[in-house]
Design a protein around this motif. Structure first.
Motif, PDB file in Angstrom:
ATOM      1  N   LEU A  66       6.976   1.330  -3.665  1.00  0.00           N
ATOM      2  CA  LEU A  66       6.794   1.266  -5.118  1.00  0.00           C
ATOM      3  C   LEU A  66       6.432  -0.155  -5.558  1.00  0.00           C
ATOM      4  O   LEU A  66       5.540  -0.343  -6.380  1.00  0.00           O
ATOM      5  N   GLY A  67       7.135  -1.125  -5.013  1.00  0.00           N
ATOM      6  CA  GLY A  67       6.843  -2.520  -5.346  1.00  0.00           C
ATOM      7  C   GLY A  67       5.423  -2.903  -4.989  1.00  0.00           C
ATOM      8  O   GLY A  67       4.740  -3.597  -5.759  1.00  0.00           O
ATOM      9  N   GLN A  68       4.958  -2.462  -3.829  1.00  0.00           N
ATOM     10  CA  GLN A  68       3.582  -2.753  -3.418  1.00  0.00           C
ATOM     11  C   GLN A  68       2.578  -2.083  -4.352  1.00  0.00           C
ATOM     12  O   GLN A  68       1.609  -2.703  -4.784  1.00  0.00           O
ATOM     13  N   ALA A  69       2.816  -0.828  -4.675  1.00  0.00           N
ATOM     14  CA  ALA A  69       1.891  -0.082  -5.538  1.00  0.00           C
ATOM     15  C   ALA A  69       1.806  -0.684  -6.935  1.00  0.00           C
ATOM     16  O   ALA A  69       0.746  -0.660  -7.564  1.00  0.00           O
ATOM     17  N   LEU A  70       2.914  -1.240  -7.409  1.00  0.00           N
ATOM     18  CA  LEU A  70       2.971  -1.796  -8.762  1.00  0.00           C
ATOM     19  C   LEU A  70       2.802  -3.317  -8.788  1.00  0.00           C
ATOM     20  O   LEU A  70       2.872  -3.919  -9.852  1.00  0.00           O
ATOM     21  N   ALA A  71       2.587  -3.911  -7.614  1.00  0.00           N
ATOM     22  CA  ALA A  71       2.423  -5.368  -7.491  1.00  0.00           C
ATOM     23  C   ALA A  71       3.617  -6.112  -8.102  1.00  0.00           C
ATOM     24  O   ALA A  71       3.459  -7.071  -8.852  1.00  0.00           O
ATOM     25  N   LEU A  72       4.827  -5.658  -7.751  1.00  0.00           N
ATOM     26  CA  LEU A  72       6.053  -6.276  -8.253  1.00  0.00           C
ATOM     27  C   LEU A  72       6.782  -6.993  -7.129  1.00  0.00           C
ATOM     28  O   LEU A  72       6.848  -6.490  -6.006  1.00  0.00           O
TER      29      LEU A  72
END
Length: 150
Positions: A66-72
């Protein structure tokens, strides 16, 4: 140098060729539309909406994905997950495949809010589509994906 009157368009000068300037001005328009259709009615920030729709489309996911997909960053993702968990929209549960790791899962309320967000996006997108042809929209999405590629 001539003085411009209130009705005259400003010259953009060097900004005419600055991609970031045009992305920023388009963001103002799209975010205003988002907040009217989705953000205010469902009390969601755009990153919260995006995370919920990713879970709706994919099912349980590890936080890292999720972090990768949202660039977080990891700390920002943790704050986001904590906020959504406090609102009882998501929960963290152990992975069946690897008991050492966790997945993020929509709760029934999270499922309801995500589905409502997907439904609310239809008139939002229709409003934005009124400015582009179908071909222009597809081209814009393709170009933005290229710009966003890491």
């Amino acid at each position: 140098m001539a003085t411009r009157t209130a009705g005259q368009a400003l010259s953009l000068g060097a900004l005419e060729e600055v991609l970031g300037f045009h992305l920023a001005t388009a963001t103002v328009t799209t975010m205003d539309t988002f907040y009217r259709h989705v953000g205010e009615p469902l009390n969601l920030r755009k990153v919260e909406y995006s995370l919920l729709l990713l879970l709706l489309a994919n099912g349980p996911l590890p936080p890292k994905r999720l972090g990768q997909a949202l660039a977080l960053s990891a700390p920002n993702l943790t704050l986001l997950l904590d906020r959504l968990q406090q609102r009882e929209l998501i929960r963290r549960e152990r992975s069946e495949a690897d008991r050492r790791s966790h997945n993020v899962v929509l709760t029934p309320e999270g499922q309801r809010v995500a589905e409502a967000g997907a439904t609310a996006a239809v008139p939002m997108e229709r409003e934005l589509d009124s400015r582009l042809t179908r071909a222009e929209r597809l081209m814009l999405i393709e170009l933005l994906r290229k710009v966003a590629a890491r």
